[in-house]
Motif scaffolding. Structure first.
Motif, PDB file in Angstrom:
ATOM      1  N   MET A   1       0.605  -1.396  -0.045  1.00 48.58           N
ATOM      2  CA  MET A   1      -0.109  -0.176   0.004  1.00 48.58           C
ATOM      3  C   MET A   1       1.042   1.113   0.020  1.00 48.58           C
ATOM      4  N   TRP A   2       0.746   2.008  -0.990  1.00 47.63           N
ATOM      5  CA  TRP A   2       1.394   3.180  -1.115  1.00 47.63           C
ATOM      6  C   TRP A   2       0.617   4.304  -0.408  1.00 47.63           C
ATOM      7  N   ALA A 149      -4.937  -1.834   9.974  1.00 49.41           N
ATOM      8  CA  ALA A 149      -5.483  -1.837   8.712  1.00 49.41           C
ATOM      9  C   ALA A 149      -4.411  -1.948   7.820  1.00 49.41           C
ATOM     10  N   ILE A 150      -3.271  -1.553   8.065  1.00 50.37           N
ATOM     11  CA  ILE A 150      -2.017  -1.665   6.854  1.00 50.37           C
ATOM     12  C   ILE A 150      -1.111  -2.778   7.180  1.00 50.37           C
ATOM     13  N   LEU A 151      -1.036  -3.454   6.040  1.00 50.34           N
ATOM     14  CA  LEU A 151      -0.023  -4.826   6.063  1.00 50.34           C
ATOM     15  C   LEU A 151       1.442  -4.188   5.839  1.00 50.34           C
ATOM     16  N   GLY A 152       1.575  -3.435   4.922  1.00 55.38           N
ATOM     17  CA  GLY A 152       2.920  -2.993   4.410  1.00 55.38           C
ATOM     18  C   GLY A 152       2.547  -1.691   3.696  1.00 55.38           C
ATOM     19  N   GLN A 153       3.903  -0.843   3.690  1.00 51.73           N
ATOM     20  CA  GLN A 153       3.784   0.442   3.192  1.00 51.73           C
ATOM     21  C   GLN A 153       5.101   0.803   2.797  1.00 51.73           C
ATOM     22  N   TYR A 154       5.275   1.509   1.604  1.00 55.62           N
ATOM     23  CA  TYR A 154       6.443   2.118   1.129  1.00 55.62           C
ATOM     24  C   TYR A 154       6.202   3.499   1.384  1.00 55.62           C
ATOM     25  N   ASP A 165      19.439   6.741   2.875  1.00 55.79           N
ATOM     26  CA  ASP A 165      18.617   6.917   1.201  1.00 55.79           C
ATOM     27  C   ASP A 165      17.180   7.251   1.715  1.00 55.79           C
ATOM     28  N   GLU A 166      16.687   8.037   0.776  1.00 58.61           N
ATOM     29  CA  GLU A 166      15.432   8.340   0.775  1.00 58.61           C
ATOM     30  C   GLU A 166      14.519   7.100   0.557  1.00 58.61           C
ATOM     31  N   GLY A 167      13.361   6.880   1.201  1.00 57.47           N
ATOM     32  CA  GLY A 167      12.594   5.837   1.079  1.00 57.47           C
ATOM     33  C   GLY A 167      12.851   4.737   1.984  1.00 57.47           C
ATOM     34  N   VAL A 168      11.736   4.251   2.493  1.00 56.63           N
ATOM     35  CA  VAL A 168      11.793   2.821   3.282  1.00 56.63           C
ATOM     36  C   VAL A 168      10.583   2.042   3.214  1.00 56.63           C
ATOM     37  N   LEU A 169      10.800   0.833   3.219  1.00 52.76           N
ATOM     38  CA  LEU A 169       9.782  -0.121   3.134  1.00 52.76           C
ATOM     39  C   LEU A 169       9.360  -0.515   4.524  1.00 52.76           C
ATOM     40  N   MET A 170       8.141  -0.397   4.852  1.00 51.54           N
ATOM     41  CA  MET A 170       7.621  -0.828   6.205  1.00 51.54           C
ATOM     42  C   MET A 170       6.615  -2.075   6.141  1.00 51.54           C
ATOM     43  N   LEU A 171       6.693  -2.948   6.886  1.00 47.99           N
ATOM     44  CA  LEU A 171       5.942  -4.211   7.075  1.00 47.99           C
ATOM     45  C   LEU A 171       5.408  -4.237   8.552  1.00 47.99           C
ATOM     46  N   VAL A 172       4.110  -4.386   8.415  1.00 49.77           N
ATOM     47  CA  VAL A 172       3.562  -4.308   9.934  1.00 49.77           C
ATOM     48  C   VAL A 172       3.168  -5.762  10.511  1.00 49.77           C
ATOM     49  N   THR A 173       3.851  -6.305  11.307  1.00 51.82           N
ATOM     50  CA  THR A 173       3.915  -7.994  11.526  1.00 51.82           C
ATOM     51  C   THR A 173       2.637  -8.519  12.241  1.00 51.82           C
ATOM     52  N   PRO A 174       2.192  -7.599  13.176  1.00 53.06           N
ATOM     53  CA  PRO A 174       0.708  -8.220  13.672  1.00 53.06           C
ATOM     54  C   PRO A 174      -0.240  -8.387  12.670  1.00 53.06           C
ATOM     55  N   HIS A 201       5.926  -0.944  -4.996  1.00 52.46           N
ATOM     56  CA  HIS A 201       6.065   0.456  -4.678  1.00 52.46           C
ATOM     57  C   HIS A 201       7.494   0.953  -4.468  1.00 52.46           C
ATOM     58  N   ARG A 202       8.554   0.264  -3.706  1.00 51.68           N
ATOM     59  CA  ARG A 202       9.786   0.512  -3.734  1.00 51.68           C
ATOM     60  C   ARG A 202      10.334   0.788  -5.141  1.00 51.68           C
ATOM     61  N   VAL A 203      10.207  -0.104  -5.753  1.00 45.66           N
ATOM     62  CA  VAL A 203      11.114  -0.097  -6.879  1.00 45.66           C
ATOM     63  C   VAL A 203      10.467   0.869  -7.847  1.00 45.66           C
ATOM     64  N   GLN A 204       9.059   1.232  -7.823  1.00 40.00           N
ATOM     65  CA  GLN A 204       8.619   2.333  -8.639  1.00 40.00           C
ATOM     66  C   GLN A 204       9.162   3.582  -8.475  1.00 40.00           C
ATOM     67  N   PHE A 205       9.328   4.137  -7.060  1.00 36.71           N
ATOM     68  CA  PHE A 205      10.158   5.152  -6.750  1.00 36.71           C
ATOM     69  C   PHE A 205      11.460   5.177  -6.739  1.00 36.71           C
ATOM     70  N   SER A 206      11.958   4.047  -6.470  1.00 33.72           N
ATOM     71  CA  SER A 206      13.715   4.156  -6.738  1.00 33.72           C
ATOM     72  C   SER A 206      14.162   4.220  -7.925  1.00 33.72           C
ATOM     73  N   ALA A 207      13.249   3.386  -8.850  1.00 29.92           N
ATOM     74  CA  ALA A 207      13.699   3.745 -10.390  1.00 29.92           C
ATOM     75  C   ALA A 207      13.292   5.179 -11.217  1.00 29.92           C
ATOM     76  N   ASN A 208      12.490   5.754 -10.297  1.00 28.28           N
ATOM     77  CA  ASN A 208      12.004   7.087 -10.821  1.00 28.28           C
ATOM     78  C   ASN A 208      11.729   8.109  -9.492  1.00 28.28           C
ATOM     79  N   PRO A 209      12.820   8.697  -9.370  1.00 34.06           N
ATOM     80  CA  PRO A 209      12.966   9.362  -8.026  1.00 34.06           C
ATOM     81  C   PRO A 209      12.104  10.774  -8.464  1.00 34.06           C
TER      82      PRO A 209
END
Length: 377
Positions: A1-2, A149-154, A165-174, A201-209
């Motif tokens: 989820m972005w 509600a959020i499972l993961g988020q970039y 570096d700009e940008g971080v991927l977060m995963l909400v374990t519970p 989502h991480r690849v989208q933003f990393s490749a297209n800053p």
């Protein structure tokens, strides 16, 4: 989820140039927001320490393993470093999201003219403090709701704590554990499946800053003062309500009424960006899934049923107010757009969409991809 909060750093030197111009973040006490959110957030599912640690380790590994297949299918970010993900609980996500929103919405230092003079009794600081506290409590309530509600988020705005570096991927374990239990799916498969979406989502933003600044520019317009007087706003709303011009339904139509034309244009651009990002990620999940996730068909079926299933009235009201149902439509419309364009021209020509803001899909092209193909390709 972005999320354009979404997910947006006080310590990020590149964010300083935008902070002073955005400024709406000054109206929220973000420390109070995080504290409030942590205090009222619901606890996650009951698990043993062993199960939680095992899930965290598996998610960290899956986030790395997902990167290769996603890059291969998308043709993006090839050769770039594979960053690690942050594996969080609900409270940690609330802290991270509050920091991100503070950065995206902007906070600014008071100017010399705004500093208390020390003469007389200045109420401006008092009113600003009260307003910030109220905003902090409101934001904290929203963060508490979303934390379950959020499972993961970039998050493209917060620097990676390890590299800067700009940008971080977060995963909400519970939350991931709770959903995989509710869906009765294979945990290891579901965790990789979630990572495939978020890594896209991480690849989208990393490749297209340039996407990061594009988001900031539109959020700046969206949250800026309109300059309208009350009378002008009432006149504009009255004219819009009397007009025969078609409007969107639901929360989108409400935004169309309440915002100035400039703000609504920025809102529309953000919605189109979100629709593209989510649809592209769902397309990639389905393209990569069969080769990487043995039970992907049952996961997709169960997850789609969960997305569209009935909810209690309170949940429906909250979701409508914060636009989550509109976001669900983004997945469906965006994936249909990406599916059709890729099926028609292939992934490499599709990637022209990432060139700049002029190649982003327009609102009338999302449901008619042939129009985008004709205009851009």
């Amino acid at each position: 989820m972005w999320m354009p909060m979404t997910d947006v750093n006080v310590t990020d030197p590149k964010a300083e140039s935008t902070s002073a111009t955005i400024g709406v973040g000054d109206r929220v006490d973000w420390e109070l927001a995080a504290a409030t959110g942590r205090r009222i957030a619901r606890p996650g599912p009951r698990v043993t320490d062993y199960t939680m640690n095992q899930a965290r380790a598996e998610l960290a590994d899956a986030a790395v393993r997902a990167e290769g297949p996603v890059r291969e299918v998308t043709g993006l970010a090839d050769g770039m470093r594979v960053p690690t993900a942050r594996i969080l609980d609900r409270g940690e996500w609330i802290d991270a999201a509050a920091q991100s929103m503070r950065s995206m919405l902007g906070t600014s230092e008071p100017t010399a003219d705004e500093q208390p003079s020390g003469k007389g009794f200045d109420l401006s600081g008092l009113f600003g403090t009260v307003s910030g506290k109220v905003g902090g409590v409101q934001a904290g309530g929203l963060l508490a709701f979303l934390s379950g509600a959020i499972l993961g988020q970039y998050d493209p705005f917060t620097p990676d704590p390890e590299t800067g570096d700009e940008g971080v991927l977060m995963l909400v374990t519970p939350n991931i554990i709770a959903v995989e239990r509710a869906l009765k799916v294979v945990p290891s498969d579901f965790r990789l499946w979630v990572c495939l979406h978020e890594v896209t989502h991480r690849v989208q933003f990393s490749a297209n800053p340039w996407l990061r600044q594009y988001m900031i520019d539109n959020v700046t317009t969206l949250t800026s003062e309109s300059g309208e007087s009350s009378a002008e706003m009432v006149a504009r709303l009255t004219s819009a309500l009397r007009s025969d011009k078609p409007r969107e339904k639901g929360i989108i139509g409400a935004m169309q009424l309440l915002q100035t034309p400039e703000q609504y244009d920025a809102f529309s651009r953000l919605m189109m960006l979100g629709t593209l990002l989510e649809g592209h990620a769902d397309h990639v999940m389905d393209a990569v899934g069969p080769a990487q996730v043995p039970t992907v068909a049952s996961i997709r079926s169960a997850f789609d049923d969960r997305r569209t299933g009935p909810r209690n009235p309170v949940q429906r009201i909250i979701r409508a107010l914060i636009g989550m149902d509109a976001k669900m439509a983004q997945y469906i419309r965006g994936k249909a757009f990406v599916d059709e364009v890729v099926a028609t021209v292939g992934m490499e020509p599709f990637n022209a969409i990432w060139t700049n803001e002029s190649t982003m899909p327009l609102p009338n092209e999302i449901d008619e991809p042939a129009k985008w193909i004709k205009r851009v390709l």
